[in-house]
Motif scaffolding. Sequence first.
Motif, PDB file in Angstrom:
ATOM      1  N   THR A 175      16.325  11.802   0.607  1.00 59.08           N
ATOM      2  CA  THR A 175      15.653  13.046   0.219  1.00 59.08           C
ATOM      3  C   THR A 175      16.124  14.242   1.035  1.00 59.08           C
ATOM      4  OG1 THR A 175      13.814  12.604   1.750  1.00 59.08           O
ATOM      5  CG2 THR A 175      13.581  11.810  -0.522  1.00 59.08           C
ATOM      6  N   GLY A 176      16.754  13.978   2.175  1.00 56.35           N
ATOM      7  CA  GLY A 176      17.173  15.064   3.057  1.00 56.35           C
ATOM      8  C   GLY A 176      16.013  15.694   3.795  1.00 56.35           C
ATOM      9  N   LEU A 177      14.889  14.950   3.895  1.00 56.96           N
ATOM     10  CA  LEU A 177      13.693  15.465   4.556  1.00 56.96           C
ATOM     11  C   LEU A 177      13.336  14.593   5.756  1.00 56.96           C
ATOM     12  CD1 LEU A 177      11.533  16.041   1.342  1.00 56.96           C
ATOM     13  CD2 LEU A 177      12.900  17.761   2.566  1.00 56.96           C
ATOM     14  N   THR A 178      12.782  15.202   6.778  1.00 54.01           N
ATOM     15  CA  THR A 178      12.307  14.453   7.947  1.00 54.01           C
ATOM     16  C   THR A 178      10.882  13.989   7.663  1.00 54.01           C
ATOM     17  OG1 THR A 178      13.690  15.776   9.429  1.00 54.01           O
ATOM     18  CG2 THR A 178      11.894  14.519  10.425  1.00 54.01           C
ATOM     19  N   LEU A 179      10.739  12.726   7.324  1.00 55.31           N
ATOM     20  CA  LEU A 179       9.449  12.186   6.924  1.00 55.31           C
ATOM     21  C   LEU A 179       8.672  11.638   8.116  1.00 55.31           C
ATOM     22  CD1 LEU A 179      10.624  10.210   3.757  1.00 55.31           C
ATOM     23  CD2 LEU A 179       9.519  12.453   3.803  1.00 55.31           C
ATOM     24  N   GLN A 180       7.365  11.822   8.086  1.00 53.68           N
ATOM     25  CA  GLN A 180       6.498  11.227   9.096  1.00 53.68           C
ATOM     26  C   GLN A 180       6.538   9.694   8.957  1.00 53.68           C
ATOM     27  OE1 GLN A 180       4.733  12.871  11.574  1.00 53.68           O
ATOM     28  NE2 GLN A 180       5.923  14.626  10.873  1.00 53.68           N
ATOM     29  N   PRO A 181       6.280   8.947  10.052  1.00 56.89           N
ATOM     30  CA  PRO A 181       6.421   7.483  10.020  1.00 56.89           C
ATOM     31  C   PRO A 181       5.244   6.758   9.366  1.00 56.89           C
ATOM     32  CG  PRO A 181       5.739   8.181  12.200  1.00 56.89           C
ATOM     33  CD  PRO A 181       5.983   9.455  11.410  1.00 56.89           C
ATOM     34  N   PHE A 182       4.646   7.371   8.375  1.00 57.95           N
ATOM     35  CA  PHE A 182       3.561   6.741   7.629  1.00 57.95           C
ATOM     36  C   PHE A 182       3.495   7.388   6.258  1.00 57.95           C
ATOM     37  CE2 PHE A 182       1.724  10.217  10.126  1.00 57.95           C
ATOM     38  CZ  PHE A 182       1.091  10.964   9.137  1.00 57.95           C
ATOM     39  N   ILE A 183       2.738   6.787   5.357  1.00 52.53           N
ATOM     40  CA  ILE A 183       2.491   7.401   4.062  1.00 52.53           C
ATOM     41  C   ILE A 183       0.986   7.544   3.886  1.00 52.53           C
ATOM     42  CG2 ILE A 183       4.587   6.375   3.097  1.00 52.53           C
ATOM     43  CD1 ILE A 183       2.875   4.427   1.574  1.00 52.53           C
ATOM     44  N   VAL A 184       0.586   8.305   2.889  1.00 50.25           N
ATOM     45  CA  VAL A 184      -0.827   8.483   2.569  1.00 50.25           C
ATOM     46  C   VAL A 184      -1.060   7.998   1.138  1.00 50.25           C
ATOM     47  CG1 VAL A 184      -2.706  10.123   2.214  1.00 50.25           C
ATOM     48  CG2 VAL A 184      -1.157  10.400   4.172  1.00 50.25           C
ATOM     49  N   ALA A 185      -1.936   6.991   0.992  1.00 47.96           N
ATOM     50  CA  ALA A 185      -2.318   6.496  -0.327  1.00 47.96           C
ATOM     51  C   ALA A 185      -3.540   7.263  -0.795  1.00 47.96           C
ATOM     52  CB  ALA A 185      -2.607   4.993  -0.269  1.00 47.96           C
ATOM     53  N   LEU A 186      -3.409   7.980  -1.894  1.00 45.53           N
ATOM     54  CA  LEU A 186      -4.505   8.820  -2.375  1.00 45.53           C
ATOM     55  C   LEU A 186      -5.656   7.978  -2.911  1.00 45.53           C
ATOM     56  CD1 LEU A 186      -2.810  11.803  -4.250  1.00 45.53           C
ATOM     57  CD2 LEU A 186      -3.406  11.572  -1.828  1.00 45.53           C
ATOM     58  N   GLU A 187      -6.853   8.549  -2.807  1.00 47.07           N
ATOM     59  CA  GLU A 187      -8.030   7.905  -3.381  1.00 47.07           C
ATOM     60  C   GLU A 187      -8.013   8.031  -4.901  1.00 47.07           C
ATOM     61  OE1 GLU A 187     -11.568   9.525  -1.755  1.00 47.07           O
ATOM     62  OE2 GLU A 187     -11.497   8.289   0.045  1.00 47.07           O
ATOM     63  N   SER A 188      -8.804   7.201  -5.563  1.00 48.25           N
ATOM     64  CA  SER A 188      -8.890   7.251  -7.025  1.00 48.25           C
ATOM     65  C   SER A 188      -9.489   8.578  -7.478  1.00 48.25           C
ATOM     66  CB  SER A 188      -9.746   6.100  -7.547  1.00 48.25           C
ATOM     67  OG  SER A 188      -9.140   4.864  -7.284  1.00 48.25           O
ATOM     68  N   ASP A 189      -8.925   9.094  -8.545  1.00 50.62           N
ATOM     69  CA  ASP A 189      -9.435  10.314  -9.159  1.00 50.62           C
ATOM     70  C   ASP A 189      -9.598  10.035 -10.656  1.00 50.62           C
ATOM     71  OD1 ASP A 189     -10.036  12.773 -10.165  1.00 50.62           O
ATOM     72  OD2 ASP A 189      -8.285  13.795  -9.331  1.00 50.62           O
ATOM     73  N   PRO A 190     -10.829  10.020 -11.155  1.00 52.51           N
ATOM     74  CA  PRO A 190     -11.051   9.707 -12.570  1.00 52.51           C
ATOM     75  C   PRO A 190     -10.293  10.620 -13.519  1.00 52.51           C
ATOM     76  CG  PRO A 190     -13.121   9.724 -11.358  1.00 52.51           C
ATOM     77  CD  PRO A 190     -12.086  10.276 -10.443  1.00 52.51           C
ATOM     78  N   GLN A 191      -9.970  11.827 -13.083  1.00 55.04           N
ATOM     79  CA  GLN A 191      -9.288  12.775 -13.947  1.00 55.04           C
ATOM     80  C   GLN A 191      -7.765  12.665 -13.846  1.00 55.04           C
ATOM     81  OE1 GLN A 191     -10.875  16.586 -12.795  1.00 55.04           O
ATOM     82  NE2 GLN A 191     -12.807  16.267 -13.872  1.00 55.04           N
ATOM     83  N   SER A 192      -7.276  11.795 -12.959  1.00 55.95           N
ATOM     84  CA  SER A 192      -5.837  11.664 -12.759  1.00 55.95           C
ATOM     85  C   SER A 192      -5.250  10.606 -13.689  1.00 55.95           C
ATOM     86  CB  SER A 192      -5.546  11.295 -11.308  1.00 55.95           C
ATOM     87  OG  SER A 192      -4.162  11.016 -11.115  1.00 55.95           O
ATOM     88  N   ILE A 193      -3.980  10.752 -14.022  1.00 58.03           N
ATOM     89  CA  ILE A 193      -3.293   9.741 -14.827  1.00 58.03           C
ATOM     90  C   ILE A 193      -2.908   8.534 -13.978  1.00 58.03           C
ATOM     91  CG2 ILE A 193      -2.371  11.465 -16.415  1.00 58.03           C
ATOM     92  CD1 ILE A 193       0.322  11.197 -14.957  1.00 58.03           C
ATOM     93  N   PHE A 194      -3.008   8.667 -12.650  1.00 55.35           N
ATOM     94  CA  PHE A 194      -2.625   7.586 -11.742  1.00 55.35           C
ATOM     95  C   PHE A 194      -3.836   6.722 -11.390  1.00 55.35           C
ATOM     96  CE2 PHE A 194       0.208  11.200 -10.825  1.00 55.35           C
ATOM     97  CZ  PHE A 194       1.434  10.616 -11.129  1.00 55.35           C
ATOM     98  N   LYS A 195      -3.575   5.446 -11.139  1.00 57.36           N
ATOM     99  CA  LYS A 195      -4.600   4.507 -10.723  1.00 57.36           C
ATOM    100  C   LYS A 195      -4.381   4.136  -9.252  1.00 57.36           C
ATOM    101  CE  LYS A 195      -5.980   4.299 -15.009  1.00 57.36           C
ATOM    102  NZ  LYS A 195      -7.223   4.983 -15.449  1.00 57.36           N
ATOM    103  N   ASN A 196      -5.472   4.047  -8.525  1.00 60.21           N
ATOM    104  CA  ASN A 196      -5.382   3.673  -7.113  1.00 60.21           C
ATOM    105  C   ASN A 196      -5.039   2.193  -7.004  1.00 60.21           C
ATOM    106  OD1 ASN A 196      -5.685   3.089  -4.420  1.00 60.21           O
ATOM    107  ND2 ASN A 196      -7.565   4.255  -4.163  1.00 60.21           N
ATOM    108  N   ASN A 197      -3.860   1.905  -6.456  1.00 62.79           N
ATOM    109  CA  ASN A 197      -3.382   0.520  -6.346  1.00 62.79           C
ATOM    110  C   ASN A 197      -3.315   0.064  -4.896  1.00 62.79           C
ATOM    111  OD1 ASN A 197      -2.525  -1.857  -7.624  1.00 62.79           O
ATOM    112  ND2 ASN A 197      -0.368  -1.385  -7.256  1.00 62.79           N
TER     113      ASN A 197
END
Length: 236
Positions: A175-197
């Motif tokens: 990506t050419g980006l300096t990423l932090q050494p962790f990720i953030v998993a988002l909470e479920s949002d009923p209005q989102s097209i994504f599902k919390n996995n």
Amino acid sequence: MFTSKKNIPIMATLVTFVAVVIMLRLGFWQLDRMDAKQVRLLSMQQKLEAGRSSLVSLDNNLQQAADTPVAFVGNPNVERMLYLDNRIFGGAVGYEVLIPVETNIGWILVNLGWIKATDARRTLPEITVPSASREFVGNIVIPTLNPMVKETASAQDGFPLLIQQVDLSRLAALTGLTLQPFIVALESDPQSIFKNNWQPVVMPPEKHFGYAIQWFGLAIAAVAIYLIALFRRKSD
């Protein structure tokens, strides 16, 4: 007496001894896993009760920061979207979509959630993610690498990238980006097209205890069978 070579089968004794030792070690390993899961669940409960943290307040110790609920404002880089392949949700195959987000502590890879795959596996589902600054609410996750999985993406693949695991050092280069050494998993949002996995604990402590009992039971059974066979050998 069981002192002669005729009455004590050396090979059977050795095999039984090795098998029992292995089964006992597996049993105690399951107990260790049970204890670790209980400690983690307790830590998660304490962090949840403490409320959401800001990014700047995170502990420098990554293991202490894991599972911490956070809330922050950031600017997503929609030109650097990633699709994590072969993710299962509700029995369906799909992807987890990750995107770099610029925050007050630098770039963080955010897991937006799961989305179902298209019928044509070679075609990635088309999604639209707003590029405007917004608030993100989720949990800190420390990704681990599976040595059996190789990262298939390359700089020539273009974005969105299809990846097989979250290798932050590799993804930072792509990506050419300096990423932090962790990720953030988002909470479920009923209005989102994504599902919390996100599943912080896949196997509960009770299952580890059950497996430990099974291994100890098998070890006892192996010793009992050996002694019965030895007694019958002596009788014959």
